[in-house]
Design an enzyme around this catalytic site. Sequence first.
Site, PDB file in Angstrom:
ATOM      1  N   GLU A 306       1.563   1.914   4.743  1.00  0.00           N
ATOM      2  CA  GLU A 306       2.016   0.778   5.234  1.00  0.00           C
ATOM      3  C   GLU A 306       0.942  -0.005   6.253  1.00  0.00           C
ATOM      4  O   GLU A 306       1.260   0.063   7.441  1.00  0.00           O
ATOM      5  CB  GLU A 306       3.210   0.980   5.848  1.00  0.00           C
ATOM      6  CG  GLU A 306       4.411   1.392   4.772  1.00  0.00           C
ATOM      7  CD  GLU A 306       5.901   1.670   5.370  1.00  0.00           C
ATOM      8  OE1 GLU A 306       6.099   1.546   6.534  1.00  0.00           O
ATOM      9  OE2 GLU A 306       6.723   1.818   4.336  1.00  0.00           O
ATOM     10  N   GLU A 426       7.139   4.664  -2.268  1.00  0.00           N
ATOM     11  CA  GLU A 426       8.328   4.960  -1.606  1.00  0.00           C
ATOM     12  C   GLU A 426       9.270   4.065  -2.113  1.00  0.00           C
ATOM     13  O   GLU A 426       9.189   2.649  -2.190  1.00  0.00           O
ATOM     14  CB  GLU A 426       8.179   4.526  -0.098  1.00  0.00           C
ATOM     15  CG  GLU A 426       7.215   5.647   0.570  1.00  0.00           C
ATOM     16  CD  GLU A 426       7.264   5.322   2.023  1.00  0.00           C
ATOM     17  OE1 GLU A 426       8.305   4.772   2.793  1.00  0.00           O
ATOM     18  OE2 GLU A 426       6.519   5.917   2.958  1.00  0.00           O
TER      19      GLU A 426
END
Length: 694
Positions: A306, A426
């Site tokens: 991220e 994810e």
Amino acid sequence: MTGLRSTVRRTRWRIALVTTAVTALLASLGLTFAVSAYAAAGCQVTYSAPNQWPGGFTANVSVTNLGDPINGWRLTWTFPSGQQVTQAWNATVTSSGSTVTATDVGYNAALGTNATVSFGFNGSWSGTNTAPTTFALNGVTCTGNVGGTTPPPTTTPPPTTPPPGDAMATVAAMQPGWNLGNSLDAVGSDETAWGNPRITEALLDNVKAQGFKSIRIPVTWSAHLGGAPSYPIEAAYLNRVKEVVDWALADDFYVMINIHHDSWQWIANMPADRTNVLARYNAIWTQLSSTFRNSSPKLVFESVNEPQFSNSSGDAQNATLLNELNTSFHTIVRQSGGNNATRLLVLPTLHTSSDQARIDELTATFTALDDRNLIATVHYYGYWPFSVNVAGGTRFDATVQKDLTDSFDRVYNAFVARGIPVIIGEYGLLGFDRHTGTIEQGEKLKFFEFLGYYARTKKITTMLWDKGQHFNRTAFTWSDPELFAQITSSWTTRSGTASSDLVFNAKASAITAETLTLNLNGTSFLGVRQGTADLVQGTDYTVSGDQLTFTASALTRLTGNRAHGVNATLHARFSQGVPWRINVITYDRPILSNATGTTSSFAIPTQFRGDQLATMEAKYADGSNAGPHNWTSFKEFDVTFAPNYSTNVITLTSAFFAEVNDGAPVTLTFHFWSGTTVTCRVTKSGSNVTGTAL
């Protein structure tokens, strides 16, 4: 571990078959033929199923053209045991009953004499998984010899692009995946800093036994780094990471490791401190590349989790900085040699977002690197209002579904369609960070059913985010077996669902028939069962199109003495997938009581009387919205309010009162799943709160 691994049966079937002459070899492709020349036809097929598990398997198919060159191929076969293909790579695979057709995907359309093309797929099975024994290439049965002739097509061969190597096949074999979250990525002294136990071999063995093929092991390095200029990783910590990685590899997992929470801890400072951030980042990957240089190719590196940047000048600078990180990572790993020279490397978009602008930025990096062994990754936690239950986002509706399909379509079109594999590194729902009850059970089941299905259709591998809220890491059990059953089923097939999993009957009223809308999702409705007993169609329920109606007489019998709460649990059964649970509930209108308390401790006594809370609205007397997220009247579940059915209260949190005007009465409207609403008024005065039921 040996015993566990032995439960995954490995079989290998090989079929060598020879072709006879068929003049319609390419006619079935709808091509125009010249009659002045003819091509000899022949083929050989090798079929293998190296991995098999309960309900699923992976197969590889190699087709060798023994005849004259062809442009455009189609391989057909019939599964003898009714198996179904659920996901394929390097070919487009369709099914009609037990008959399967695989066709080229453009870049591999041309097959010269003695040339071989390979593709693979994941499939589902029940009963037995018998290998097919007969294949036909463009309508000609493969027997291993060349015989007869077929006319060559006069069409121009399709344009080709370089084949993607094995990356697509490898990533397909990684499906499904699981995240070992909140352990080695925990910010603190060690892997227990965020409350999870130490990782054990037994944990990984048991995760493997659940059917997962890959494991993402997030790692945060910041607390274990020395100073500049070399930023050495603490030896004991690096050894611990390697120990866990080696355990996972020994369990035959595909394994992904990365730089995780460092992304927001210090990498985010790159706009202001580019030189030092890049030096530290490069030092970590230099050491990891050396440590894992000769590790199995099943180990995969992810550049950073991220990625994000603080105080940047905007999108252009963000894109430049992330490209620099990804490119530097790629250079360091590739130049370290050993298995790293061809190791699969995972590159994220900014924030691992699937927005088109972020995808376009990563596409440019892929084009510049020109490396077949790269994987694109994004994360997906659903349409935000639904994912956290805010702004009235209580249902898996068309808006939620479109957000998912749009996201997956964008990454498919940008990457998968070009032969670049994609991993959803994810996925889940953001409300799960608090607890899995933030989103109503049936609505979340529909979300995960559809996500698994759509990811399969787009050939995207998915990795479930689990920070410990799903799979218990010492008892090795699922906190919500029904949810996991739905997720597992979605890996290989679709399941039928319905408009709700709740059927309410008001105790104060006479029982009437109740109707649910079935979502067949390509299945056939088979019936309704209570325990082991089938309900009787026509007497207990009727079906008209997609409308399932329970009769008043059946509901009267099922509710018994009509005690508040769940009186009966039914299961609608379909031709495939998992059954759909339906709770039959007796309720009355909930009752609120007056309350006093403080902004840090305030709870409204509530007689729920069998009903379940869906959401809460908050408005001032003038109709404007009160509390956090004041762009909506519907507040965030479990952040601003939360029901407690065991203590019979609805709690309002300090986060809610922190954004409520002092002395201004707020009308709260509580919406329940039965459709009932009840209201009260709360007023904050300093740190004191009073509440009055209305």
